[in-house]
Design an enzyme around this catalytic site. Structure first.
Site, PDB file in Angstrom:
ATOM      1  CB  VAL A   1      36.820  22.703  47.471  1.00  0.00           C
ATOM      2  CG1 VAL A   1      38.298  22.661  46.853  1.00  0.00           C
ATOM      3  CG2 VAL A   1      36.603  24.315  47.301  1.00  0.00           C
TER       4      VAL A   1
ATOM      5  NE  ARG B   1      47.166  50.438  51.393  1.00  0.00           N
ATOM      6  CZ  ARG B   1      46.205  51.571  51.490  1.00  0.00           C
ATOM      7  NH1 ARG B   1      46.799  52.667  51.242  1.00  0.00           N
ATOM      8  NH2 ARG B   1      44.830  51.113  50.916  1.00  0.00           N
TER       9      ARG B   1
ATOM     10  CG  ASP C   1      31.891  51.777  40.100  1.00  0.00           C
ATOM     11  OD1 ASP C   1      32.795  51.392  40.577  1.00  0.00           O
ATOM     12  OD2 ASP C   1      30.765  51.473  40.029  1.00  0.00           O
TER      13      ASP C   1
ATOM     14  CE  LYS D   1      30.923  48.466  39.648  1.00  0.00           C
ATOM     15  NZ  LYS D   1      29.971  48.878  40.642  1.00  0.00           N
TER      16      LYS D   1
END
Length: 441
Positions: free
Chosen positions: A37, A49, A203, A207
């Site tokens: 980086v 949660r 699904d 995509k």
């Protein structure tokens, strides 16, 4: 040196299989990631949660206040791996509007709200990365947006759902019926408690919408994608497929279509299809995924690998994180949304493919000619026809089964033919209609 640069603060939203792996990679590969980086990546917090002590991370990193975590001044990049469309959408928009780059694996959200999210990223001059949203560890988004940026993509097709590919592979290799193969997939953890999104094609359709949008520089949503699942595929279909030198796969197909008038359209569709055993996609078995991209200059490219799972998906997420962090350090941005084409989506009736049609019929003379006549009336040309006896458990012949393979035909013409066949007295029912793909994949 990386250590001399201001750290890049990261918030991870979600600590399931993928989130846990992302956190592990950030912590265990800190030195390498910093070198790549140009500055250290520092985990500022993890949104969950419920805050509990058994999550495998320091409890002081956990918070159930997602909004507060996203708003923190020391957070530069938000990694969203929570899953549901909401509250993920709210969290991502909140992050983008506050000038934070976002990495997400949320295919369901992207398939419906890419435009909104991309506009928010554009307005804030930050990055929105989502390599992990399609095919897990397989790099396909970045090749489409960067490696092929100077080319014209014609077609993207492949196997992008591991659950259905495992089920179909099991049916193919063992002769199991759909219910048994699904039960096996569930026992091994490949299928969710409610497998509807996978087995009904939702699904894969999400995509396909993402892939079509990127490949053709237009906006396609999940609602634009024609969808069929695998629940009606039978062992008899596999038997016929084998006789034709094929297997059956759930395919996601996105392609650029030129009409007779010369205008451009986009087709995006998901359905089970017969694939020749000679095609590379026929050899993609188990929970693996593969995507074939065809471009004008590059020709045909194939990407293969693990399409799901915590570690494979986290690999793609972390790759995006490094890209976003590097851009942050350099004061630059990654690729922006490219939607200049604004191509209309072709209706399914417009699409031409070959078809496999199976039907149970009365076992008497004249049936085959009656069936062939219905195809001829709608100008659907027959390439091959097979008739075989149907026997009961005692081995007695109780009927007949006809399998017809067509030449290229439109979906509209084939649908009319099937309706007419169902109305014939000699046809007891059309049991399967499966498309044949392969020559254009």
């Amino acid at each position: 040196m990386p250590g001399d640069e201001k750290p890049v603060g990261v918030a991870v939203l979600g600590l399931g299989n993928v989130g846990s792996e992302v956190v592990r990679i950030i912590e265990n590969s800190a030195e390498d990631l910093a070198a790549r980086v140009g500055a250290p990546l520092v985990l500022r917090g993890i949104g969950v949660r419920r805050v509990t002590t058994d999550r495998g991370v320091p409890i002081e990193l956990l918070t159930d206040d997602i909004e507060e975590l996203v708003a923190r001044e020391d957070v530069d990049i938000v990694v969203e791996v929570m899953g549901p469309v909401e509250p993920s959408r709210k969290a991502i928009l909140g992050a983008l509007e506050r000038g934070k780059s976002v990495v997400t694996a949320n295919k369901a959200l992207l398939a419906t709200s890419t435009g909104e999210l991309a506009q928010a990223a554009e307005s804030a001059h930050v990055d929105l990365y989502f390599e992990a949203a399609v095919a897990g560890a397989i790099p396909v988004i970045r090749p489409l947006t960067q490696s092929l940026a100077g080319d014209t993509v014609l077609r993207v097709a492949g196997i992008v759902n591991g659950t259905t590919n495992y089920i179909l592979s099991a049916m193919d290799s063992t002769g199991a019926d759909y219910a048994s193969a699904l039960a096996d997939a569930s026992a091994l953890g490949y299928a969710e408690a409610d497998p509807t999104a996978d087995v009904e094609g939702y699904d894969a359709a999400a995509k396909a919408a993402i892939l079509a949008s990127i490949a053709f520089h237009t906006r396609v949503t999940a609602d634009d994608v024609y969808r069929e699942g695998i629940t009606k595929v039978t062992p008899a279909d596999f038997g016929s497929a084998h006789a034709l030198g094929c297997t059956i796969k759930l395919l996601s197909i996105c392609e650029r279509i030129t009409t007779d008038e010369g205008s451009q359209r986009v087709s995006a569709r998901v359905y089970p299809a017969l694939v020749p055993l000679s095609h590379p996609l026929a050899a993609v078995n188990g929970a693996f995924n593969a995507v074939v991209v065809e471009a004008e200059a590059a020709g045909r490219l194939m990407f293969y690998g693990q399409g799901a799972g915590g570690a494979p998906t986290a690999s793609a997420v972390t790759g995006d994180l490094v890209m976003a962090a590097r851009n942050r350090v350099l004061g630059s941005r990654g690729p922006r949304e490219s939607k200049y084409a604004q191509l209309p989506v072709a209706p399914m009736g417009f699409i031409e493919t070959r078809y496999y049609v199976s039907m149970n019929v009365a076992d008497k003379p004249g049936v085959l000619s009656a069936v062939a006549a219905e195809f001829a009336k709608r100008e659907v040309s027959i390439a091959e026809v097979r008739q075989e006896g149907v026997v009961d458990e005692g081995g007695r012949r109780v009927g007949a089964r006809i399998v017809v393979v067509t030449h290229l035909a439109t979906d509209a013409a084939l649908s009319e033919t099937v309706d007419a066949l169902d109305d014939l007295d000699v046809v007891q029912g059309v049991s399967s209609v499966i498309r044949l793909e392969g020559t254009g994949l």
